[in-house]
Structure formats: C-alpha cells, structure tokens
Design a protein around this motif. Structure first.
Motif, PDB file in Angstrom:
ATOM      1  N   HIS A   1      10.046  -7.491  82.092  1.00  0.00           N
ATOM      2  CA  HIS A   1      10.552  -6.276  82.412  1.00  0.00           C
ATOM      3  C   HIS A   1      11.657  -6.358  83.655  1.00  0.00           C
ATOM      4  O   HIS A   1      12.323  -5.335  83.990  1.00  0.00           O
ATOM      5  CB  HIS A   1       9.240  -5.344  83.229  1.00  0.00           C
ATOM      6  CG  HIS A   1       8.798  -6.016  84.574  1.00  0.00           C
ATOM      7  ND1 HIS A   1       9.158  -5.796  85.714  1.00  0.00           N
ATOM      8  CD2 HIS A   1       7.598  -6.933  84.457  1.00  0.00           C
ATOM      9  CE1 HIS A   1       8.235  -6.424  86.676  1.00  0.00           C
ATOM     10  NE2 HIS A   1       7.419  -7.251  85.575  1.00  0.00           N
TER      11      HIS A   1
ATOM     12  N   ALA B   1      15.238  -5.608  82.750  1.00  0.00           N
ATOM     13  CA  ALA B   1      15.696  -4.280  82.428  1.00  0.00           C
ATOM     14  C   ALA B   1      16.382  -3.523  83.705  1.00  0.00           C
ATOM     15  O   ALA B   1      17.116  -2.479  83.731  1.00  0.00           O
ATOM     16  CB  ALA B   1      14.611  -3.403  82.299  1.00  0.00           C
TER      17      ALA B   1
ATOM     18  N   TYR C   1      12.527   0.570  87.882  1.00  0.00           N
ATOM     19  CA  TYR C   1      12.416   0.180  86.692  1.00  0.00           C
ATOM     20  C   TYR C   1      12.761   1.350  85.893  1.00  0.00           C
ATOM     21  O   TYR C   1      12.282   2.520  85.584  1.00  0.00           O
ATOM     22  CB  TYR C   1      10.754  -0.226  86.154  1.00  0.00           C
ATOM     23  CG  TYR C   1      10.633  -0.386  84.682  1.00  0.00           C
ATOM     24  CD1 TYR C   1      11.328  -1.590  84.176  1.00  0.00           C
ATOM     25  CD2 TYR C   1       9.973   0.601  83.828  1.00  0.00           C
ATOM     26  CE1 TYR C   1      10.832  -2.151  82.999  1.00  0.00           C
ATOM     27  CE2 TYR C   1      10.081   0.014  82.304  1.00  0.00           C
ATOM     28  CZ  TYR C   1      10.458  -1.291  82.082  1.00  0.00           C
ATOM     29  OH  TYR C   1      10.487  -1.552  80.788  1.00  0.00           O
TER      30      TYR C   1
ATOM     31  N   LEU D   1      13.668   2.142  82.361  1.00  0.00           N
ATOM     32  CA  LEU D   1      13.354   2.428  81.161  1.00  0.00           C
ATOM     33  C   LEU D   1      12.117   3.234  81.029  1.00  0.00           C
ATOM     34  O   LEU D   1      11.167   3.433  81.870  1.00  0.00           O
ATOM     35  CB  LEU D   1      12.824   0.920  80.205  1.00  0.00           C
ATOM     36  CG  LEU D   1      13.945  -0.052  80.090  1.00  0.00           C
ATOM     37  CD1 LEU D   1      13.451  -1.083  79.465  1.00  0.00           C
ATOM     38  CD2 LEU D   1      15.112   0.566  79.668  1.00  0.00           C
ATOM     39  N   ARG D   2      12.320   3.994  79.794  1.00  0.00           N
ATOM     40  CA  ARG D   2      11.365   5.392  79.896  1.00  0.00           C
ATOM     41  C   ARG D   2      10.033   4.868  79.256  1.00  0.00           C
ATOM     42  O   ARG D   2       9.042   5.092  79.908  1.00  0.00           O
ATOM     43  CB  ARG D   2      11.727   6.358  78.758  1.00  0.00           C
ATOM     44  CG  ARG D   2      10.979   7.337  78.295  1.00  0.00           C
ATOM     45  CD  ARG D   2      11.315   7.949  76.920  1.00  0.00           C
ATOM     46  NE  ARG D   2      11.349   6.905  75.935  1.00  0.00           N
ATOM     47  CZ  ARG D   2      10.519   6.564  75.239  1.00  0.00           C
ATOM     48  NH1 ARG D   2       9.266   7.162  75.398  1.00  0.00           N
ATOM     49  NH2 ARG D   2      10.836   5.767  73.941  1.00  0.00           N
ATOM     50  N   ASP D   3       9.972   3.822  78.215  1.00  0.00           N
ATOM     51  CA  ASP D   3       8.641   3.497  77.803  1.00  0.00           C
ATOM     52  C   ASP D   3       7.855   2.326  78.654  1.00  0.00           C
ATOM     53  O   ASP D   3       8.704   1.045  78.686  1.00  0.00           O
ATOM     54  CB  ASP D   3       9.106   3.069  76.523  1.00  0.00           C
ATOM     55  CG  ASP D   3       7.768   2.716  75.654  1.00  0.00           C
ATOM     56  OD1 ASP D   3       6.553   2.861  76.178  1.00  0.00           O
ATOM     57  OD2 ASP D   3       7.681   2.642  74.383  1.00  0.00           O
TER      58      ASP D   3
ATOM     59  N   CYS E   1       7.691  -1.419  77.165  1.00  0.00           N
ATOM     60  CA  CYS E   1       8.925  -2.350  77.441  1.00  0.00           C
ATOM     61  C   CYS E   1       8.618  -3.172  78.434  1.00  0.00           C
ATOM     62  O   CYS E   1       9.628  -4.107  79.025  1.00  0.00           O
ATOM     63  CB  CYS E   1      10.232  -1.671  77.507  1.00  0.00           C
ATOM     64  SG  CYS E   1      10.692  -1.080  75.921  1.00  0.00           S
ATOM     65  N   THR E   2       7.556  -3.171  79.409  1.00  0.00           N
ATOM     66  CA  THR E   2       7.250  -4.032  80.306  1.00  0.00           C
ATOM     67  C   THR E   2       6.559  -5.401  79.737  1.00  0.00           C
ATOM     68  O   THR E   2       6.141  -6.067  80.661  1.00  0.00           O
ATOM     69  CB  THR E   2       6.303  -3.654  81.503  1.00  0.00           C
ATOM     70  OG1 THR E   2       5.017  -2.931  80.876  1.00  0.00           O
ATOM     71  CG2 THR E   2       7.019  -2.176  82.053  1.00  0.00           C
TER      72      THR E   2
ATOM     73  N   THR F   1       6.508  -4.192  72.934  1.00  0.00           N
ATOM     74  CA  THR F   1       7.884  -4.047  73.129  1.00  0.00           C
ATOM     75  C   THR F   1       8.581  -2.988  72.236  1.00  0.00           C
ATOM     76  O   THR F   1       8.322  -2.726  70.958  1.00  0.00           O
ATOM     77  CB  THR F   1       8.543  -5.368  72.457  1.00  0.00           C
ATOM     78  OG1 THR F   1       8.007  -6.613  73.473  1.00  0.00           O
ATOM     79  CG2 THR F   1      10.090  -5.497  73.138  1.00  0.00           C
TER      80      THR F   1
ATOM     81  N   GLU G   1      13.958   0.113  73.470  1.00  0.00           N
ATOM     82  CA  GLU G   1      14.712  -0.046  74.768  1.00  0.00           C
ATOM     83  C   GLU G   1      14.548  -1.435  75.136  1.00  0.00           C
ATOM     84  O   GLU G   1      15.755  -1.966  75.602  1.00  0.00           O
ATOM     85  CB  GLU G   1      14.253   0.627  76.069  1.00  0.00           C
ATOM     86  CG  GLU G   1      14.076   2.361  75.646  1.00  0.00           C
ATOM     87  CD  GLU G   1      13.252   3.000  76.815  1.00  0.00           C
ATOM     88  OE1 GLU G   1      14.301   3.585  77.651  1.00  0.00           O
ATOM     89  OE2 GLU G   1      12.097   2.925  76.676  1.00  0.00           O
ATOM     90  N   ALA G   2      13.776  -2.172  74.962  1.00  0.00           N
ATOM     91  CA  ALA G   2      13.825  -3.747  75.485  1.00  0.00           C
ATOM     92  C   ALA G   2      14.508  -4.442  74.429  1.00  0.00           C
ATOM     93  O   ALA G   2      15.144  -5.423  74.756  1.00  0.00           O
ATOM     94  CB  ALA G   2      12.411  -4.310  75.578  1.00  0.00           C
TER      95      ALA G   2
ATOM     96  N   LYS H   1      17.362  -3.553  72.740  1.00  0.00           N
ATOM     97  CA  LYS H   1      18.647  -3.588  73.113  1.00  0.00           C
ATOM     98  C   LYS H   1      18.932  -4.379  74.354  1.00  0.00           C
ATOM     99  O   LYS H   1      20.184  -5.158  74.168  1.00  0.00           O
ATOM    100  CB  LYS H   1      18.923  -2.088  73.357  1.00  0.00           C
ATOM    101  CG  LYS H   1      18.983  -0.977  72.574  1.00  0.00           C
ATOM    102  CD  LYS H   1      19.122   0.536  73.304  1.00  0.00           C
ATOM    103  CE  LYS H   1      19.246   1.467  72.169  1.00  0.00           C
ATOM    104  NZ  LYS H   1      19.391   2.629  72.489  1.00  0.00           N
TER     105      LYS H   1
END
Length: 641
Positions: free
Chosen positions: A493, A496, A505, A507-509, A512-513, A532, A535-536, A538
C-alpha cells in the motif's frame, strides 16, 4: 438557553490564567468554557464540555473556538448534523507552536471511532500533526469518569488547530468529547510574564515566537535529511507489528516520507549519506529501473527505495532490528515444495456463510509450512480447525507427538475474511504448533481502518501464545528466502501514497492494501494477489514492465470479483487458483471477470470450494499432486474464532 451551534459559532466564555487544578470544576460549570493555563514550560488551552452549554462569543483577546455540529446537553455529547464528522477548533491570533494535546472523552465513547489532530496555516488546507504518538488510559476528573488520550507530536507552528472526529460504528456517540487541551513548549520565552502576554495575544510578530528547531521543516524522520528533491510534508504510517494501534499510533508504527523530483543518482547519494551516518546497508536490489535498499543501525530498520516512473524516493523508518536478511533462512531439503489451496465453504453470504475468504499453505521444502491468510469466521467450525491441523501435519510429514512447524504466517491484508480463521486456529492449537515468523503490512488504523476487531484479535493471539515470534513488515522490493522458496515483494500500500498528500492512503478500495508476492520454487513461479483491485493494477503496471510478471500459477484476485485484465495478460499463467466457488464466479456480474482470467489458463482453473488441491513444481510448470474433499460443516457452527 440555546443548544444549537452553527459551523461559524464562536464560544469563548472565559479566558484566564489559572492553575491546572481548575479542571476539577468540570462538573460544576454551567457554560461551555475555554481556559488558558500557563507554567514556565508549557501552556494549555482547555475546552470544557460539561453537561450543559450555551453559545459564547469571542473574548476580548481574540482567542476563538469553533465546533461543527450540535450540542445535546441531555446526552452530554456532540453530533455532527451531516452524520459524518465533527471537529473542535482553536484559533490563535498569531502562529503558535504546539507539541502535544490531551483529549478527554465520555467513558461511553466508542472505541471504533477515529479522530485526527490537524493544523492549518491558512484556514483552508488542513494537515495531520506529524509523528503523533498516542496513549490512552481511564481517569477521573472531579467526580466524572473519563477516557484520557495523551498525544505527543513533532513541533508545529500554526494559528489553527483542531481535533476532527470521524463517525465510527457507534454513530450516536462519536462526539463524546469532554475536553481538549493543546500544549506547546515555551522554553524559548525568558519569563512567565512573557508567557502570559503571549496567551493574551499581545506580542504578535515578536522574535520570541521563532524556534530553533524549525518546526516548519517538512523533514520529520529521525534520520539524515535528503539534499536533493522536494520533501513532501506529511508522514505516512503503517501499522505496528504485534501491537494494537486501534486507539492510536504506537512507537512501533513505521513512518514513511516521500521525496519527489529525484533521480537514481539522488537516491545513491542519499544512501551514501545514511551509510556515513552509521547505517549498515544490506543487499541492494534493482527491479528494472527501480532501486531498493535496506539499512540497519541504531536500533532501527530503514528501508529506502526509488521508483523511476514517479521520480520518488520513499524512506521508511521502523523501530526494529528485524530485516529481510535475518528474517530469511536456509535449510536442507526435507520434502517437496508445493502450493496448496485449502478448501473453504463458499455456500453464500448470509449470517453463517460467506462468499469470500482465502487460505493457502506453501511448502518451502524443509518440512515446514508457510500459511497465507486464514478464511472468514463464517467458514470455520471445530471440525474445520481440526481438519486444517490434520491436513498440515499430513503435507509436512509431521509425526504424532511433534509440533507442526509453521515457518511463516503471511496475511495479505486486514479484511476479516483473510484474518479470522488464523486467530481461531492458533488459539486452539498453539500448544501443538511452533509458529516461527509472521509477516504483514497493514496501513495504520489512523490512516485507513478495516476489520479492526479481527486485526486486533490476531495480534492479541500472537502476543499471548507466541510472544517470541519474529515479525517482519514487508516493503516493495524486498527479497526473502524461506528454505528453498524465494519470495519477492512486488507491491504494498505504500506504493500508492502520493507526494501531494503524503500522509494519506489515496485509493478508494481498501482491497488495494493487499501485499502482492511473487514466489519461486523448484524452478517455477507463482503470484499471490490477495484482493488486489484495478487501482493497484494501474500503479503496478506504471512501475514495471511485463518481463517481471510472467508466472506459472496465479491466485485470482479478490475472489474473482474484479478485473485485472492487464496483469493477467502479463502473467499468462497456464494454471489459476480461484478463492471462491465456480457458482459464485459464474453469476451474471462475475462471469465476464472469470472469463477474463481464464484466457491463458491452459492447465485449467481450480476453485477453493470444491476440494483441497496441491500443486508441485516440475519441468513443465506446476502440476496437480494432491486432492481431498473439503473438511468442515456447510456453515458456521457458532463456536467463535
């Protein structure tokens, strides 16, 4: 008496230089009160919130206090009108240095609530105070029981401070704040009279307000300061290892800062500066154009890495001497390596079943097992736990009477469907299991909370039954060796986090950590994605090329609930493991995602609900070498975890 406060309401009733003992009068005050107290070393701005309060006006000296939300005297708490968050703000006539705060809460305040101490220099942009450390205790003020949070942070100088409270699960009580004290270090003042004048706002622009430690410097880590690039203002926290941070950051939280606008040469120069300061470098690794290096010294582990696509240097400081080197180990072969997908029940998503969850067992080839995640509580039962123990003893050839050796338990991320079963298993079989290592990297609770109860429970289980277990927080670029199995950390994470808002942090989701691993065993490779999401994806595909990602086996991400079209194309894995049932993956919503993952699976897809499957490496990639029916009841048996 008026009980409603608008966002712009000002209520300063009293301002006086008083002894700290006045706090004991909290139960006798009939108005919302603001006090300033001073000693030669510190000042406090105390916001009393008794059971009855009225609107106030700004006092003659210009100290202001604001609240968002509505005061409910019958309940003794504040609630924000939009149901999201509330804040209490202190405004000073001049930039004022602060180094700590104390917050008193009604004892009924929910432990699920989270709050942030923030400062602003312009009233528009707010930042969290840097390097905050929290300690909570129960106390009594006057005749009232309270919860007391003592917070210390790196010096900040600003005219505006506030405590912002986010609504937790207890939406009716997230504003149960009773008192807010802001403290500053006044050692730079010569006399107590100077302190008093400062508190009265009479020395605007005085040289006395300047500090020698330059709190406006954005570099906050207790490490050598980088010379090149632009230091992003803000510290990003990762959760402590085995300590609980649900009530605030601890000394074991790692701290990360970002330097932008850098080159690989700048990174090399900073590494040389760390070496000159006494930090011993470990193995340097280059993943394409990205450079990774860990240092050890002065009781700390420092991890620094350069990401070429961003021009970022990330510097992570941890109060531990555990490194990728002393976490790794070599051992003679004592069995075949392999990957096992342990069957979980994915019957649905009700009060006693679950359509997600994940549990894998990896054999490093030395007679031990590495565990990955643990399944959801609704997928567990006494029969399940016994079946898991018997299965692990079977695949590791552990004789009866000897302890099962778990060389490492890795948790991809802190969602309950990946954590709960691990706690339940270790509590039941701790006297029969030798757990040697634990590895995970979660964001700090104050940064991004998730499944707090299960994460806290997992840590408590480890502290109780395995106090000597070795813990490592994996960071991107690390390489580990467990016997004959290699582990490369491909994403965490921390990748990001952006320089524009370096404490958050972005990212929305939360999925993705998930920490992404690439495994190598017997000449074959496998990818563990956890949950995952795109977003991750990308970030990963921006930082790497396809060359590092081709694999013989892939764990399909997030129970086949989302696409990873680019990464699956990069993997081109002929064998895929799906932590779900074929039925759940074949719904109208999920079927296109499953078909997207199946494009390269020439050896097929194996679903976790059907059987426990094992795969061993061969010259032709991974091959099926084990298959047994699922163990355990169809639903949760209510025994707890």
């Amino acid at each position: 008496m008026r009980n409603n406060f608008s966002k712009s309401a000002l209520f300063l009733i009293l301002l006086a230089v008083m002894l700290p003992s006045c706090r004991g009068n909290i139960g006798t005050l009939s108005n919302l009160s603001f006090f300033a107290t001073a000693t030669a070393d510190s000042y406090k701005h105390e916001f009393y919130m008794p059971f009855f309060a009225t609107d106030g006006e700004a006092d003659e000296f210009g100290w202001e206090s604001e609240l968002s939300g509505q005061w409910h005297p019958e309940e003794g708490l504040f609630r924000n009108q939009d149901g999201r968050s509330t804040w209490l703000q202190l405004k000073f006539p001049n930039p004022t240095k602060a180094t700590g705060a104390t917050i008193y809460w009604d004892p009924k305040a929910s432990e699920n609530n989270q709050y942030f101490l923030e400062y602003s220099r312009d009233g528009e942009k707010w930042k969290q105070v840097p390097g905050a450390r929290y300690a909570r205790e129960k106390t009594t003020v006057g005749k009232f029981d309270m919860l007391k949070d003592a917070v210390r942070f790196k010096p900040v100088r600003a005219p505006l401070y506030r405590v912002r409270i986010e609504a937790g699960n207890d939406s009716t009580g997230f504003g149960r704040i009773r008192e807010f004290e802001l403290m500053g270090d006044l050692k730079q003042f010569d006399t107590l009279s100077s302190v008093s004048r400062t508190l009265k706002g009479e020395i605007a622009g005085r040289e006395a307000l300047k500090t020698v430690d330059n709190p406006s410097d954005p570099w906050h880590l207790d490490l050598p300061r980088p010379e090149a690039g632009v230091i992003a203002d803000g510290i990003y926290f990762s959760a402590p290892g085995l300590e609980n941070d649900a009530d605030g950051s601890t000394d074991f939280c790692s701290q990360m800062q970002i330097i932008s606008g850098c080159s690989s040469e700048d990174f090399d120069n900073y590494c040389k500066k760390l070496i000159s300061a006494g930090y011993k470098p470990l193995e340097k690794r280059c993943l394409e154009k990205n450079i990774h290096l860990q240092f050890q010294g002065q009781g700390k582990s420092v991890y620094a890495y350069y990401t070429d696509s961003e021009g970022y240097i990330r510097v992570i400081c941890e109060q531990t001497d555990v490194t990728q080197d002393n976490f790794s180990y070599q051992a003679p072969a004592a069995g075949d390596p392999g990957i096992y997908q342990f069957a979980l029940n994915y019957a649905g998503n009700t009060h006693d079943t679950m359509n997600c969850g994940m549990l894998y067992a990896l054999l490093p080839g030395d007679g031990s097992v590495m565990m990955v995640d643990g399944g959801h509580i609704f997928q567990t039962s006494e029969e399940f736990y016994k079946g898991l123990y018997d299965f692990l003893c079977e695949i590791t050839n552990t004789p009866e009477g000897e302890k099962l050796r778990i060389s490492c338990w890795f948790i991809t991320h802190s969602h309950s469907d990946h954590l709960a079963g691990a706690s339940g298993f270790l509590r039941r079989y701790h006297d029969k299991v030798d757990l040697q290592r634990v590895m995970f990297n979660f964001p700090a609770f104050a940064v991004r909370p998730a499944s707090t109860a299960y994460a806290s429970q997992f840590r408590h289980t480890l502290r109780t039954y395995y106090p000597d277990v070795v813990f490592l927080k994996p960071h991107t670029g690390m390489h580990l060796d467990l016997a004959s199995m290699g582990i490369d950390v491909m994403y965490t994470h921390e990748d990001a986090v952006k320089a524009e808002d370096a404490a958050k942090y972005p990212l929305r989701d939360f999925n993705c950590t998930s920490t992404v691993l690439k495994l190598t065993m017997g000449g074959c490779s496998a990818i563990i994605y956890g949950d995952t999401n795109v977003e991750a994806e990308k970030i990963i595909t921006r930082n790497y090329t396809q060359a590092l990602w081709k694999s013989d086996l892939v764990q399909i991400a997030h129970h086949c609930f989302n696409y990873l079209t680019t990464l699956y194309g990069w993997n081109q894995a002929p064998l895929i493991l799906v932590p779900n049932s074929l039925e759940n993956c074949s719904t109208e919503k999920n079927l296109p995602k499953l078909q997207d993952a199946l494009q390269y699976a020439t050896k097929g897809a194996y679903y976790e609900s059907e059987c426990t499957y094992g795969f061993c490496p061969s010259e032709d990639g991974f091959v099926l070498c084990y298959q047994q029916p699922r163990v355990g009841k169809l639903g949760y048996d209510g025994t707890g975890n």
